[in-house]
Write a protein that holds these residues in place. Structure first.
Motif, mmCIF file in Angstrom:
data_model
loop_
_atom_site.group_PDB
_atom_site.id
_atom_site.type_symbol
_atom_site.label_atom_id
_atom_site.label_comp_id
_atom_site.label_asym_id
_atom_site.label_seq_id
_atom_site.Cartn_x
_atom_site.Cartn_y
_atom_site.Cartn_z
ATOM 1 N N LEU A 220 0.856 -1.189 0.000
ATOM 2 C CA LEU A 220 0.000 0.000 0.000
ATOM 3 C C LEU A 220 0.892 1.239 0.000
ATOM 4 N N LYS A 221 0.685 2.111 -0.982
ATOM 5 C CA LYS A 221 1.482 3.331 -1.090
ATOM 6 C C LYS A 221 0.682 4.546 -0.630
ATOM 7 N N VAL A 222 1.279 5.317 0.252
ATOM 8 C CA VAL A 222 0.731 6.610 0.649
ATOM 9 C C VAL A 222 1.611 7.669 -0.023
ATOM 10 N N ALA A 246 0.941 7.096 8.927
ATOM 11 C CA ALA A 246 0.706 6.689 10.312
ATOM 12 C C ALA A 246 -0.782 6.497 10.580
ATOM 13 N N HIS A 247 -1.614 7.394 10.035
ATOM 14 C CA HIS A 247 -3.054 7.253 10.183
ATOM 15 C C HIS A 247 -3.555 6.019 9.429
ATOM 16 N N VAL A 248 -3.039 5.795 8.228
ATOM 17 C CA VAL A 248 -3.456 4.651 7.428
ATOM 18 C C VAL A 248 -3.106 3.342 8.132
ATOM 19 N N ILE A 249 -1.943 3.287 8.754
ATOM 20 C CA ILE A 249 -1.530 2.070 9.471
ATOM 21 C C ILE A 249 -2.533 1.720 10.572
ATOM 22 N N VAL A 291 6.899 9.124 -1.096
ATOM 23 C CA VAL A 291 6.087 7.908 -1.008
ATOM 24 C C VAL A 291 6.461 7.154 0.260
ATOM 25 N N THR A 292 5.457 6.672 0.982
ATOM 26 C CA THR A 292 5.653 5.740 2.091
ATOM 27 C C THR A 292 4.913 4.457 1.752
ATOM 28 N N GLU A 293 5.634 3.334 1.793
ATOM 29 C CA GLU A 293 5.062 2.041 1.429
ATOM 30 C C GLU A 293 4.803 1.209 2.684
ATOM 31 N N ILE A 294 3.656 0.562 2.707
ATOM 32 C CA ILE A 294 3.261 -0.299 3.821
ATOM 33 C C ILE A 294 3.082 -1.708 3.271
ATOM 34 N N VAL A 319 -13.593 2.928 1.087
ATOM 35 C CA VAL A 319 -14.187 3.555 2.276
ATOM 36 C C VAL A 319 -13.189 4.525 2.913
ATOM 37 N N LEU A 320 -11.920 4.134 2.965
ATOM 38 C CA LEU A 320 -10.893 4.982 3.556
ATOM 39 C C LEU A 320 -10.740 6.283 2.765
ATOM 40 N N ARG A 321 -10.803 6.191 1.456
ATOM 41 C CA ARG A 321 -10.707 7.391 0.620
ATOM 42 C C ARG A 321 -11.895 8.324 0.829
ATOM 43 N N GLN A 322 -13.072 7.752 1.029
ATOM 44 C CA GLN A 322 -14.247 8.588 1.253
ATOM 45 C C GLN A 322 -14.142 9.338 2.564
ATOM 46 N N ARG A 323 -13.581 8.715 3.579
ATOM 47 C CA ARG A 323 -13.454 9.366 4.877
ATOM 48 C C ARG A 323 -12.255 10.301 4.941
ATOM 49 N N HIS A 324 -11.262 10.030 4.117
ATOM 50 C CA HIS A 324 -10.050 10.848 4.119
ATOM 51 C C HIS A 324 -9.687 11.205 2.675
ATOM 52 N N PRO A 325 -10.435 12.108 2.055
ATOM 53 C CA PRO A 325 -10.143 12.472 0.668
ATOM 54 C C PRO A 325 -8.776 13.116 0.507
ATOM 55 N N GLU A 326 -8.178 13.549 1.598
ATOM 56 C CA GLU A 326 -6.843 14.154 1.508
ATOM 57 C C GLU A 326 -5.739 13.115 1.333
ATOM 58 N N PHE A 327 -6.051 11.820 1.575
ATOM 59 C CA PHE A 327 -5.049 10.772 1.408
ATOM 60 C C PHE A 327 -4.941 10.406 -0.065
ATOM 61 N N ASP A 328 -3.718 10.331 -0.565
ATOM 62 C CA ASP A 328 -3.455 9.883 -1.936
ATOM 63 C C ASP A 328 -2.895 8.466 -1.847
ATOM 64 N N LEU A 329 -3.707 7.473 -2.198
ATOM 65 C CA LEU A 329 -3.365 6.072 -1.964
ATOM 66 C C LEU A 329 -3.300 5.283 -3.270
ATOM 67 N N ASP A 330 -2.398 4.332 -3.301
ATOM 68 C CA ASP A 330 -2.313 3.372 -4.393
ATOM 69 C C ASP A 330 -1.901 2.038 -3.774
#
Length: 441
Positions: A220-222, A246-249, A291-294, A319-330
């Motif tokens: 998972l990339k932040v 950190a929040h995503v973790i 980029v931070t990779e998990i 669901v995570l994107r809907q709650r945190h639209p500021e997160f750019d995830l891949d």
């Protein structure tokens, strides 16, 4: 709960079983375990240990061969044929260890001075210590002792006994060694003429299991932007990848716990664990990473496909994107191994249960949920009915301090192994002294 179908031994089978168990030699097992632990066998580089075991099994009276996969590693197959008309039963264990026992392990293994983290074996009273002395080498020594005692007892086999060991059993993927791991060795073995009717896999925990999970690996990339420590927070155009990670973790950890509960069935509870985080340059701490990779592993119930698990995770991300639209995830799924199951009514499961109950002198009730993945799942996916049977683990009362957590899986108390050997011997006698029709074949 899987119900055991009673099928008492005939007087002849009972006598053979007692003769074979009388030949089980705990000191011989301990000596083999010590010698094998002293041979380092990291995943993808197990040639010396495998050749040692091929020679040992040959001297024990089996037709044994080392089967190379490349210059660094190979598998072992040994056979003792019966008179004919029976089934073939394979006793199986991987042979590779999960750690390299060199600088590449540090600091990730934690304090590295513990005896169970090093391949140099140590023997003290009834204990053997060293990297892999419990898993997998305690299993190898036990299965080999079962075969050796059976041969010494001159039990008149109808079917064929196979003892096999393969490299690549650890849940790793080593690109520099032909992508060894993830059941690569046993897949090689089964694709090249080793085709038993039944298999027994020895693994930790004092139960009989008819199924095991698979696993799914994810990255998972932040995303953020490359930054500089000298700029103040709120500078236009700079977004940290590390702080949102950190929040995503924390969100991911909650989801993994819920995932395990939702996907529990049979005897499998498929846990998931975050295994690593990677970002930036240790030598450039002034420049926050873009980029931070998990990285994480999700275990997969045999009744759930890797594709379904992938879809479940995709829903979590949505669901995570809907709650945190500021997160750019891949994200991507970077590894997948399906689980495997055998019918509880199959002969080898029932035979293993009878052996377990014979030694334990109690009913085999519902076992503890299982989350550990082994080559047993691959055996089942190849259509080989497989029973997993084990011993109490981890060993208690060690006279040596051991690494915390899973450590080097390298502390074995020999008396813990002997009841398991007797249980496996029961299933071997039960299975290999009958004609195929009696076994449902």
């Amino acid at each position: 709960m899987v119900t055991t179908t009673p099928l008492p031994f005939s007087p002849e089978q009972q006598a053979w079983y007692e003769q074979a168990c009388a030949k089980l030699n705990s000191r011989r097992l301990q000596k083999l375990l010590f010698d094998l632990t002293n041979i380092h066998s990291p995943t993808g580089a197990a040639r010396e240990a495998s050749q040692f075991m091929a020679d040992y099994l040959s001297k024990a009276g089996m037709t044994a061969s080392y089967r190379p996969m490349n210059a660094q590693s190979g598998n072992i197959v040994a056979e003792k044929r019966g008179s004919g008309g029976g089934a073939s039963l394979m006793l199986y264990s991987p042979i590779d260890t999960h750690l390299e026992s060199d600088e590449s392990d540090r600091p990730w293994v934690g304090p590295s001075h513990y005896v169970d983290l090093h391949p140099k074996a140590r023997m003290q009273d009834d204990w053997v210590f060293g990297l892999g002395a419990s898993n997998p080498k305690g299993m190898i020594a036990t299965l080999t002792e079962v075969a050796t005692a059976l041969i010494e007892a001159e039990v008149p086999l109808t079917g064929d006994l196979i003892v096999a060991m393969a490299d690549g059993g650890m849940p790793v993927d080593l690109a520099g060694r032909d992508h060894a791991g993830m059941s690569s060795g046993v897949t090689h073995l089964l694709s090249r003429g080793v085709a038993p009717d039944f298999a027994i896999v020895m693994k930790p925990w004092n139960w009989v299991y008819h199924e095991e999970p698979g696993m799914g690996w994810f990255k998972l990339k932040v995303k953020g932007t490359l930054g500089y420590a000298g700029v103040p927070r709120g500078t236009p155009g700079f977004r940290s990848s590390v702080v949102p990670a950190a929040h995503v973790i924390l969100e991911l950890e909650k989801w993994l716990i819920d995932y395990a509960e939702r996907n529990t069935s049979g005897v499998v509870k498929p846990h998931g664990w975050i295994s690593g985080v990677r970002a930036g340059w240790p030598e450039r701490p002034a420049f926050p990473s873009a980029v931070t990779e998990i990285f994480f592993d999700i275990r997969i119930n045999p009744r759930t496909s890797p594709g379904d698990v992938k879809a479940q995770f995709a829903q979590f991300i949505e669901v995570l994107r809907q709650r945190h639209p500021e997160f750019d995830l891949d994200w991507e799924m970077v590894g997948s191994v399906p689980g495997g199951t055998t019918s509880p009514s199959n002969w080898i499961i029932q035979s293993a249960l009878r052996g377990w109950e014979h030694i334990e002198q109690r009913l085999h009730l519902t076992p503890d949920f299982l989350g550990g993945q082994t080559d047993g799942a691959a055996l089942r996916r190849f259509g080989i009915p497989t029973a997993r049977i084990g011993w109490p683990w981890p060993a208690e009362g060690s006279p040596e301090p051991l690494a915390e957590g899973m450590g080097g899986m390298g502390a074995t108390y020999i008396p813990d192994l002997m009841p398991c050997a007797q249980k496996i011997m029961y299933a071997v006698i039960d299975t290999l002294t009958r004609k195929r029709a009696e076994l449902g074949l």
